[in-house]
Design a protein around this motif. Sequence first.
Motif, PDB file in Angstrom:
ATOM      1  N   MET A   1     -10.674  -7.633  -8.921  1.00 18.07           N
ATOM      2  CA  MET A   1     -10.565  -6.755  -7.780  1.00 18.07           C
ATOM      3  C   MET A   1      -9.140  -6.865  -7.219  1.00 18.07           C
ATOM      4  SD  MET A   1     -12.921  -6.949  -4.455  1.00 18.07           S
ATOM      5  CE  MET A   1     -12.696  -5.859  -3.123  1.00 18.07           C
ATOM      6  N   SER A   2      -8.496  -5.749  -7.066  1.00 19.28           N
ATOM      7  CA  SER A   2      -7.135  -5.766  -6.546  1.00 19.28           C
ATOM      8  C   SER A   2      -7.139  -5.397  -5.061  1.00 19.28           C
ATOM      9  CB  SER A   2      -6.242  -4.806  -7.324  1.00 19.28           C
ATOM     10  OG  SER A   2      -6.655  -3.486  -7.073  1.00 19.28           O
ATOM     11  N   ILE A   3      -6.203  -5.993  -4.362  1.00 19.00           N
ATOM     12  CA  ILE A   3      -6.046  -5.702  -2.944  1.00 19.00           C
ATOM     13  C   ILE A   3      -4.783  -4.875  -2.793  1.00 19.00           C
ATOM     14  CG2 ILE A   3      -5.666  -6.673  -0.658  1.00 19.00           C
ATOM     15  CD1 ILE A   3      -7.129  -9.171  -1.626  1.00 19.00           C
ATOM     16  N   SER A   4      -4.923  -3.720  -2.197  1.00 16.52           N
ATOM     17  CA  SER A   4      -3.755  -2.864  -2.018  1.00 16.52           C
ATOM     18  C   SER A   4      -3.362  -2.831  -0.549  1.00 16.52           C
ATOM     19  CB  SER A   4      -4.030  -1.454  -2.528  1.00 16.52           C
ATOM     20  OG  SER A   4      -5.081  -0.886  -1.792  1.00 16.52           O
ATOM     21  N   SER A   5      -2.080  -2.697  -0.332  1.00 18.10           N
ATOM     22  CA  SER A   5      -1.566  -2.587   1.032  1.00 18.10           C
ATOM     23  C   SER A   5      -1.735  -1.150   1.497  1.00 18.10           C
ATOM     24  CB  SER A   5      -0.081  -2.946   1.070  1.00 18.10           C
ATOM     25  OG  SER A   5       0.106  -4.254   0.634  1.00 18.10           O
ATOM     26  N   PRO A   6      -2.002  -0.975   2.780  1.00 19.07           N
ATOM     27  CA  PRO A   6      -2.086   0.407   3.276  1.00 19.07           C
ATOM     28  C   PRO A   6      -0.711   1.060   3.188  1.00 19.07           C
ATOM     29  CG  PRO A   6      -2.205  -1.156   5.089  1.00 19.07           C
ATOM     30  CD  PRO A   6      -2.217  -1.949   3.814  1.00 19.07           C
ATOM     31  N   LEU A   7      -0.705   2.362   2.973  1.00 16.70           N
ATOM     32  CA  LEU A   7       0.562   3.087   2.914  1.00 16.70           C
ATOM     33  C   LEU A   7       1.207   3.099   4.295  1.00 16.70           C
ATOM     34  CD1 LEU A   7      -0.483   6.157   0.737  1.00 16.70           C
ATOM     35  CD2 LEU A   7       0.877   4.188   0.040  1.00 16.70           C
ATOM     36  N   PRO A   8       2.521   2.938   4.334  1.00 20.23           N
ATOM     37  CA  PRO A   8       3.188   2.961   5.637  1.00 20.23           C
ATOM     38  C   PRO A   8       3.132   4.359   6.253  1.00 20.23           C
ATOM     39  CG  PRO A   8       4.801   2.927   3.871  1.00 20.23           C
ATOM     40  CD  PRO A   8       3.448   2.766   3.241  1.00 20.23           C
ATOM     41  N   VAL A   9       3.112   4.395   7.554  1.00 22.03           N
ATOM     42  CA  VAL A   9       3.142   5.667   8.262  1.00 22.03           C
ATOM     43  C   VAL A   9       4.557   6.211   8.159  1.00 22.03           C
ATOM     44  CG1 VAL A   9       2.910   6.791  10.509  1.00 22.03           C
ATOM     45  CG2 VAL A   9       1.337   4.964   9.847  1.00 22.03           C
ATOM     46  N   VAL A  10       4.671   7.441   7.696  1.00 18.51           N
ATOM     47  CA  VAL A  10       5.984   8.074   7.541  1.00 18.51           C
ATOM     48  C   VAL A  10       6.109   9.142   8.613  1.00 18.51           C
ATOM     49  CG1 VAL A  10       7.471   9.362   5.978  1.00 18.51           C
ATOM     50  CG2 VAL A  10       5.926   7.620   5.069  1.00 18.51           C
ATOM     51  N   ARG A  11       7.036   8.887   9.535  1.00 17.74           N
ATOM     52  CA  ARG A  11       7.226   9.849  10.619  1.00 17.74           C
ATOM     53  C   ARG A  11       8.449  10.704  10.354  1.00 17.74           C
ATOM     54  NH1 ARG A  11       7.150   7.149  16.314  1.00 17.74           N
ATOM     55  NH2 ARG A  11       8.719   5.749  15.438  1.00 17.74           N
ATOM     56  N   ARG A  12       8.448  11.884  10.938  1.00 12.35           N
ATOM     57  CA  ARG A  12       9.596  12.782  10.841  1.00 12.35           C
ATOM     58  C   ARG A  12      10.732  12.246  11.697  1.00 12.35           C
ATOM     59  NH1 ARG A  12       9.298  18.218   9.569  1.00 12.35           N
ATOM     60  NH2 ARG A  12      10.672  18.519  11.358  1.00 12.35           N
ATOM     61  N   ALA A  13      11.950  12.580  11.311  1.00 10.49           N
ATOM     62  CA  ALA A  13      13.135  12.131  12.036  1.00 10.49           C
ATOM     63  C   ALA A  13      13.108  12.590  13.486  1.00 10.49           C
ATOM     64  CB  ALA A  13      14.399  12.620  11.332  1.00 10.49           C
ATOM     65  N   ASP A  14      12.632  13.803  13.749  1.00  5.77           N
ATOM     66  CA  ASP A  14      12.624  14.277  15.133  1.00  5.77           C
ATOM     67  C   ASP A  14      11.657  13.486  16.008  1.00  5.77           C
ATOM     68  OD1 ASP A  14      10.422  15.441  13.877  1.00  5.77           O
ATOM     69  OD2 ASP A  14      10.703  17.407  14.780  1.00  5.77           O
ATOM     70  N   ALA A  15      10.554  13.004  15.437  1.00  2.43           N
ATOM     71  CA  ALA A  15       9.613  12.180  16.200  1.00  2.43           C
ATOM     72  C   ALA A  15      10.232  10.825  16.530  1.00  2.43           C
ATOM     73  CB  ALA A  15       8.320  11.996  15.419  1.00  2.43           C
TER      74      ALA A  15
END
Length: 63
Positions: A1-15
Amino acid sequence: MSISSPLPVVRRADAVNEEIRQLMQRAGGVLRAEDRPAYQRLIDEWTAATARERMLGDMTTAA
């Protein structure tokens, strides 16, 4: 069983830019020592976001 990291939140530059503006406004235009780590994290995030958006824009234009 592999443990994966959650994907990082990618925000827009304007935010991210808006959060930088809010931080600077709260600080009255002068960052205190305790604000500097948050400011640097935001600048790093903004730099990555603008590069990503520029790259995606170039890919869209090329296609």
